[in-house]
Each structure stands twice: as structure tokens, then as C-alpha cells.
Design a protein around this motif. Sequence first.
Motif, PDB file in Angstrom:
ATOM      1  N   GLU A 245       0.828  -1.204   0.000  1.00 38.01           N
ATOM      2  CA  GLU A 245       0.000   0.000   0.000  1.00 38.01           C
ATOM      3  C   GLU A 245       0.861   1.253   0.000  1.00 38.01           C
ATOM      4  O   GLU A 245       0.583   2.219  -0.740  1.00 38.01           O
ATOM      5  CB  GLU A 245      -0.920  -0.019   1.224  1.00 38.01           C
ATOM      6  CG  GLU A 245      -1.787   1.225   1.391  1.00 38.01           C
ATOM      7  CD  GLU A 245      -2.844   1.358   0.323  1.00 38.01           C
ATOM      8  OE1 GLU A 245      -3.440   2.445   0.212  1.00 38.01           O
ATOM      9  OE2 GLU A 245      -3.074   0.362  -0.419  1.00 38.01           O
ATOM     10  N   GLN A 246       1.910   1.252   0.800  1.00 35.69           N
ATOM     11  CA  GLN A 246       2.811   2.409   0.818  1.00 35.69           C
ATOM     12  C   GLN A 246       3.508   2.603  -0.532  1.00 35.69           C
ATOM     13  O   GLN A 246       3.619   3.727  -1.030  1.00 35.69           O
ATOM     14  CB  GLN A 246       3.848   2.246   1.924  1.00 35.69           C
ATOM     15  CG  GLN A 246       3.255   2.310   3.335  1.00 35.69           C
ATOM     16  CD  GLN A 246       4.288   2.015   4.402  1.00 35.69           C
ATOM     17  OE1 GLN A 246       5.451   1.768   4.119  1.00 35.69           O
ATOM     18  NE2 GLN A 246       3.854   2.030   5.663  1.00 35.69           N
ATOM     19  N   VAL A 249       0.976   4.033  -2.994  1.00 35.05           N
ATOM     20  CA  VAL A 249       0.720   5.461  -2.768  1.00 35.05           C
ATOM     21  C   VAL A 249       1.885   6.305  -3.271  1.00 35.05           C
ATOM     22  O   VAL A 249       1.695   7.330  -3.951  1.00 35.05           O
ATOM     23  CB  VAL A 249       0.464   5.715  -1.266  1.00 35.05           C
ATOM     24  CG1 VAL A 249       0.433   7.205  -0.975  1.00 35.05           C
ATOM     25  CG2 VAL A 249      -0.847   5.074  -0.840  1.00 35.05           C
ATOM     26  N   ALA A 301      -4.998   7.863  -4.279  1.00 30.42           N
ATOM     27  CA  ALA A 301      -3.791   7.470  -3.550  1.00 30.42           C
ATOM     28  C   ALA A 301      -3.706   8.125  -2.187  1.00 30.42           C
ATOM     29  O   ALA A 301      -2.756   7.860  -1.448  1.00 30.42           O
ATOM     30  CB  ALA A 301      -2.547   7.836  -4.361  1.00 30.42           C
ATOM     31  N   ARG A 302      -4.676   8.978  -1.814  1.00 30.08           N
ATOM     32  CA  ARG A 302      -4.592   9.697  -0.549  1.00 30.08           C
ATOM     33  C   ARG A 302      -4.654   8.720   0.621  1.00 30.08           C
ATOM     34  O   ARG A 302      -5.648   8.043   0.830  1.00 30.08           O
ATOM     35  CB  ARG A 302      -5.731  10.710  -0.441  1.00 30.08           C
ATOM     36  CG  ARG A 302      -5.646  11.578   0.794  1.00 30.08           C
ATOM     37  CD  ARG A 302      -6.768  12.603   0.812  1.00 30.08           C
ATOM     38  NE  ARG A 302      -6.528  13.637  -0.186  1.00 30.08           N
ATOM     39  CZ  ARG A 302      -7.202  13.738  -1.322  1.00 30.08           C
ATOM     40  NH1 ARG A 302      -8.146  12.854  -1.604  1.00 30.08           N
ATOM     41  NH2 ARG A 302      -6.929  14.688  -2.186  1.00 30.08           N
ATOM     42  N   PRO A 303      -3.608   8.597   1.451  1.00 31.59           N
ATOM     43  CA  PRO A 303      -3.583   7.602   2.522  1.00 31.59           C
ATOM     44  C   PRO A 303      -4.118   8.107   3.850  1.00 31.59           C
ATOM     45  O   PRO A 303      -4.376   7.314   4.742  1.00 31.59           O
ATOM     46  CB  PRO A 303      -2.086   7.267   2.637  1.00 31.59           C
ATOM     47  CG  PRO A 303      -1.406   8.560   2.272  1.00 31.59           C
ATOM     48  CD  PRO A 303      -2.298   9.260   1.272  1.00 31.59           C
TER      49      PRO A 303
END
Length: 458
Positions: A245-246, A249, A301-303
Motif C-alpha cells: 500500500e505504501q 501510494v 492514492a490519498r492515505p
Amino acid sequence: MDATNPAPLETAPAPLEMRPRRGFSLFWRTFFFLSLLLFGSIVAWLQTFRALESEPRAIQSAQQLASLVNLSRAALRYSDSIARVSLIKTLADEERVRITPREPKDKYELFESDELGERTAEELRARLGGGTVVASSVNGQKGLWVGFAIDGDSYWLLTDPSKIGPSRNSTWIIWLITAAILSLAGAAFIARLINRPLKQLSFAASRMRDGDFDASLLDEKVATSEIREVNIGFNRMAEQLSKIEQDRVIMLAGISHDLRTPLARLRLETEMSVSDADAREHMAADITQLDAIIDKFLDYARPEPPRLERVSLNAVVDAAVYAVADYEDMRVTVTIPDDMAVLADEVELSRVIANLLENARRYGKTPETGIALVDIAAKARDQWVLIKVRDHGMGVAPETLSKLTRPFFRGDAARTAATGAGLGLAIVEKTIHRMGGVFGLANTGSGGLAAHIKLRRN
């Protein structure tokens, strides 16, 4: 745009309004089966114990009573009349045994109150003769009465019923209730012990689903080896997903950021070098569309998790509708009660409504007029607010509904007349889930696509 005369929406229940099927949790199901097994074992054990204990007890009681009757019979038979009276009085005072003549008019009830009484009576008749009568009352007087004969004369022998044993029904019931309570308590403890790791795993999976990978770690030092292996595997999976996920992003944000600079430079060069106004306008429109696609990438992509607070739904919708008020190919109707508030992030919710309106404008135009007619409605139900945004277009194929929220997915040609990144509905669903809500899509009965949003009521 008409926001004063709202058109009625569909009256059919929305998918989010349907109540989910109720079912037993794993704890109660385990508890039920354990309790059923333990209770059945207790009943079987009690019945077996009673069957094995009843026969010897009946024989012993019958032997004692038969010996008492035979001794009384022998003493009365070989004693004179004066000694017989003294003997009867002594038996009554010291042994609590009363002997009285048996009259033909005596009314008695047979001593067959339970299985033990019946078995004892049978054993007494077998030992004392067929004419022996075992009764529980004679002429209304309760006790253990044994009728016997001495040289043709009939007598009653009255003694304490406890010689056979106390009433066993209440004793068995007390033991059964006590064993059942202890078994239920043990079943509850065992069920909770078994289901605790599963409950922790379920909670961790829900946190991972919401993107909170740090809170989804499980204990890797539990005593049970199987659970320890599952926890270790789950934690490693969570770490890998967090890293993926990182990386995703960072990749999307990096690509989007790196594309912004050449696009800005290309826009400037277009404005300065292209002399044809029409060509310049089309090239600027293409650059604007590419810039909008980059914004979609950044939104997806905003985490950061949203900040939930009390948000006025009326204000958010009014602002979104005002932003599209100048569009000639779009008409919006709003039906929302006054002072409707939800628990959400105001910026995120505004982006959700804007995306749905843009999606309806692109793909939900009415075939006859070429205008997108959009209805926005909301109502409160229990602790939730149900929001509905629908168009009057051609809808989508039923098998395509579940795919519309996939990133980069395009529907059929009827809903893909315009270009885009294919991220609009995916962003909407992801944003709603991050705010603790539910998002769903459904075709309406009169044509068109309806988006259903379920958010917590403030």
C-alpha cells in the motif's frame, strides 16, 4: 436546474435499507452445541445410575421389610393374648411399628408411587406370599402399610416410609439442575476460550480492511501452537500489504507529481506557439483533461484517514449543486429535510457528491433530451442517514454493477461516451468506507442508475 419542485424518487426500498439476515455468532453456536452435548451426557448418566441403583435398593428394602414382617408375625403367633398386647405396644413405642387388624371394609391405596416403590412391592409379595398387600395409605392415613395374615387372621403393619428411601424425584431434580448450571457455566467458559482468538482475528481483519495495518497485529506469543502460527502468518501478511500500500501510494503520487510539470510547460507552450485558436482550444482542453485525471490519481492514492465530525448534509449538497448550476446539459433536483447532519469529513463528502454528479452528467443523460436529470434525496433511519443520487439515463447491465467501483473499470458504451480515468466511483466507494459508511449501486425501476450512501447520523 430545479431545486424547488423536487420530483418523486423511486419508492422501492434501496439496497442499503434492507435489514441484514440475523444469525448466531460463533460464540453462541459453540455454546449451544457444547451445552446440548453436556446436557445429554448428564441425562444419560442419571438414567444409567438410576437403572443400576434401583434394583439393589429395591431388593435391600424388601429384605428389611420382609424380615420385620416375619419377626412381627412370629412374635404374635407364639405369644398369648396378654403378651401380644404388650408386644404390640413395645413395637409401637420403640420400633415405631404399629400392628392393627385388617378389616374387609378398609380402603387403601397401593404403594406404587415410583419405580422403586413398584419394585419393592413386587419383591415383598414374592417373599411374603401372593396375598401380601403393600399400600401407601389405609383409610386416609399415610404411611408404609404391609398387609399379612397369621393363621387366617389379617393384619396391617404400619411403619415409616423412609425404610424404602426418601422421595427420589426432588433429589434427582436438584442434582439435575445443579449439574446443568455447572455444565452451562463450563460450556460458556470453553466457548469463550475457543472463540477469543477468532474474535481477535476478525477485529484485526476489519482494521486491515479499513487500512489500519498497525492496529491489526496479533499476539505471536500465545500458548496454542496452531493459533500462534495463524497469528504469525496474519502479521506477516499485514506487513506485506502495508508495504504494498505504501509503495502504491508513493508510486501514484510520484507519477502524478512528475506529470504536472511537463503538463504545465506544455500548456504554456500551447498558449504561446499555436496560432489557430480552435486548435489551441482543443489542445488546452486535452491538457485540462489530463490534469483532471492526475487529480483522480492523487485522490485515490490519498492515505490519510478522514477527520469525522458533524457535517451539514444540506450545506454540502447545496455547494455541490451550486458548482454545476451553469451546466446547460444538467438538471438537479434536491429532496433533503432541513437540518440533516451526518458524521463525516466535509471535504471528503463534498468530493463524493461532486464525483457522483460528474458521473451522472457524463453517463446518465436522458436519451430523448441529451440532458442529465439528477435527483438527490436523503432520509434518516435509526442511527443512519440514507442518501440517494440517481440519474434517468439508460442504466447499466446487471452483471456490470459490481464492477463499476473497480479502479480503471469502464462500463458499456452507453455509459462511456466521455473519457476519464475510470476512478470516480472507486474513489467514492473508498472514501465512504473510510468514513465508516456503506456505498452501493443499483438500477432503478424506471431507468437510470442510483448510488446509495449510508453514513452515520450525528
